[in-house]
Design a protein around this motif. Structure first.
Motif, PDB file in Angstrom:
ATOM      1  N   GLN A   1       0.841  -1.585   0.066  1.00  0.00           N
ATOM      2  CA  GLN A   1       0.175   0.176  -0.217  1.00  0.00           C
ATOM      3  C   GLN A   1       0.584   1.360  -0.155  1.00  0.00           C
ATOM      4  OE1 GLN A   1      -3.062  -0.791  -0.582  1.00  0.00           O
ATOM      5  NE2 GLN A   1      -3.172  -2.709   0.395  1.00  0.00           N
TER       6      GLN A   1
ATOM      7  N   LEU B   1      -7.080  -0.585   2.652  1.00  0.00           N
ATOM      8  CA  LEU B   1      -8.790  -0.741   2.875  1.00  0.00           C
ATOM      9  C   LEU B   1      -9.145  -0.033   3.871  1.00  0.00           C
ATOM     10  CD1 LEU B   1      -8.458  -4.848   3.894  1.00  0.00           C
ATOM     11  CD2 LEU B   1      -9.747  -3.692   1.447  1.00  0.00           C
ATOM     12  N   THR B   2     -10.531   1.018   3.346  1.00  0.00           N
ATOM     13  CA  THR B   2     -10.394   1.737   3.756  1.00  0.00           C
ATOM     14  C   THR B   2     -12.811   1.540   3.966  1.00  0.00           C
ATOM     15  OG1 THR B   2     -11.758   3.054   1.511  1.00  0.00           O
ATOM     16  CG2 THR B   2      -9.219   3.415   3.002  1.00  0.00           C
ATOM     17  N   LYS B   3     -13.132   2.162   3.449  1.00  0.00           N
ATOM     18  CA  LYS B   3     -14.626   1.333   3.619  1.00  0.00           C
ATOM     19  C   LYS B   3     -15.202  -0.042   3.293  1.00  0.00           C
ATOM     20  CE  LYS B   3     -16.704   5.331   0.713  1.00  0.00           C
ATOM     21  NZ  LYS B   3     -14.886   5.532   0.056  1.00  0.00           N
ATOM     22  N   GLN B   4     -14.091  -0.724   2.884  1.00  0.00           N
ATOM     23  CA  GLN B   4     -14.094  -2.119   3.195  1.00  0.00           C
ATOM     24  C   GLN B   4     -14.387  -2.719   4.701  1.00  0.00           C
ATOM     25  OE1 GLN B   4     -12.140  -0.104   1.577  1.00  0.00           O
ATOM     26  NE2 GLN B   4     -11.252  -1.570  -0.653  1.00  0.00           N
ATOM     27  N   ILE B   5     -13.561  -2.169   5.076  1.00  0.00           N
ATOM     28  CA  ILE B   5     -13.641  -2.208   7.400  1.00  0.00           C
ATOM     29  C   ILE B   5     -13.954  -1.848   7.837  1.00  0.00           C
ATOM     30  CG2 ILE B   5     -11.031  -3.887   6.594  1.00  0.00           C
ATOM     31  CD1 ILE B   5      -9.590  -2.574   7.548  1.00  0.00           C
ATOM     32  N   GLY B   6     -14.492  -0.842   7.500  1.00  0.00           N
ATOM     33  CA  GLY B   6     -15.707   0.587   8.311  1.00  0.00           C
ATOM     34  C   GLY B   6     -14.810   1.360   8.587  1.00  0.00           C
ATOM     35  N   ARG B   7     -13.264   2.094   7.905  1.00  0.00           N
ATOM     36  CA  ARG B   7     -12.420   3.233   7.984  1.00  0.00           C
ATOM     37  C   ARG B   7     -12.882   3.868   6.505  1.00  0.00           C
ATOM     38  NH1 ARG B   7      -7.625  -0.358   9.371  1.00  0.00           N
ATOM     39  NH2 ARG B   7      -8.275  -2.256  11.293  1.00  0.00           N
ATOM     40  N   TRP B   8     -14.439   4.137   6.690  1.00  0.00           N
ATOM     41  CA  TRP B   8     -14.659   5.456   5.836  1.00  0.00           C
ATOM     42  C   TRP B   8     -14.152   7.009   6.010  1.00  0.00           C
ATOM     43  CZ3 TRP B   8     -17.225   8.960   7.975  1.00  0.00           C
ATOM     44  CH2 TRP B   8     -17.813   9.231   9.357  1.00  0.00           C
TER      45      TRP B   8
ATOM     46  N   ASP C   1     -10.642   8.396   3.692  1.00  0.00           N
ATOM     47  CA  ASP C   1     -10.745   8.531   2.724  1.00  0.00           C
ATOM     48  C   ASP C   1     -10.941  10.163   2.121  1.00  0.00           C
ATOM     49  OD1 ASP C   1     -10.273   6.104   0.926  1.00  0.00           O
ATOM     50  OD2 ASP C   1     -12.723   6.040   0.756  1.00  0.00           O
TER      51      ASP C   1
END
Length: 203
Positions: free
Chosen positions: A50, A56-63, A66
């Motif tokens: 990375q 991974l952002t929205k996929q694991i709730g860390r929206w 972004d």
């Protein structure tokens, strides 16, 4: 007239001396402790894959990652992201001192040292592509406890801070929970009556 326009001077006078000590202790100790990480690139499994993204952002709730990625560089940069992380944790330490109403110089020195050298923060530095935003998460969770302790309807702002923090990095919710429990413990030790404590606990 010139004295009235001295905004930095006015801000400096409003901030207590022990808070300044806390902040600069965090900054200096953070720089000393994490100097090697700030000046070298030690990529781990995530940092390699990375290096030019937030992972991974929205996929694991860390929206929220972004929306706040503008705060650092797109590339995993140890100097910039590392120093931002140290800044945010130093500010978080100041909030801890203010929230718990600690006025001693000893506490103002020890709390930032403990926070800035804590193993969890050292681990965060290995994920340099998001280290600054995870440190911001600590700051936001500390702010949530400060708001609920400082203002009558601070629980509203506190809830917003918790939502933002959970959108950055969920495990650090323990910071907010611990501080809120400490507020209740300190108030109980100060002789606050049970009804007031219960009301505060519900909030």
């Amino acid at each position: 007239m010139e004295a009235d326009l001295d905004i930095l001077g006015l801000i400096g006078k409003k901030i207590p001396r022990n808070i300044w000590i806390c902040f600069w202790t965090g900054m200096i100790m953070g720089w000393i402790t994490h100097f090697y990480m700030l000046t070298h690139k030690l990529p781990n499994w995530d940092d390699i894959s990375q290096i030019n993204s937030l992972g991974l952002t929205k996929q694991i709730g860390r929206w929220m990652l972004d929306y706040l990625q503008f705060m650092g560089q797109k590339a995993s940069n140890p100097a910039i992201h590392g120093m931002l992380a140290i800044l945010f944790v130093s500010l978080a330490a100041c909030l801890v001192v203010a929230t718990l109403k600690l006025e001693s110089v000893t506490a103002s020195i020890l709390i930032p040292i403990i926070m800035i050298t804590f193993p969890s923060l050292t681990g965060v530095m290995y994920f340099m592509f998001t280290a600054h935003l995870y440190a911001l998460c600590i700051l936001v969770f500390c702010l949530s406890a400060y708001m609920i302790q400082r203002y009558k309807y601070g629980f509203v702002a506190s809830g917003i801070c918790i939502i933002i923090g959970l959108g950055l990095y969920q495990p650090f919710i323990s910071v907010s929970i611990s501080l809120m429990l400490l507020i209740l413990i300190f108030d109980a030790l100060d002789g606050t009556d049970f009804r007031a404590l219960l009301k505060e606990g519900i909030k």
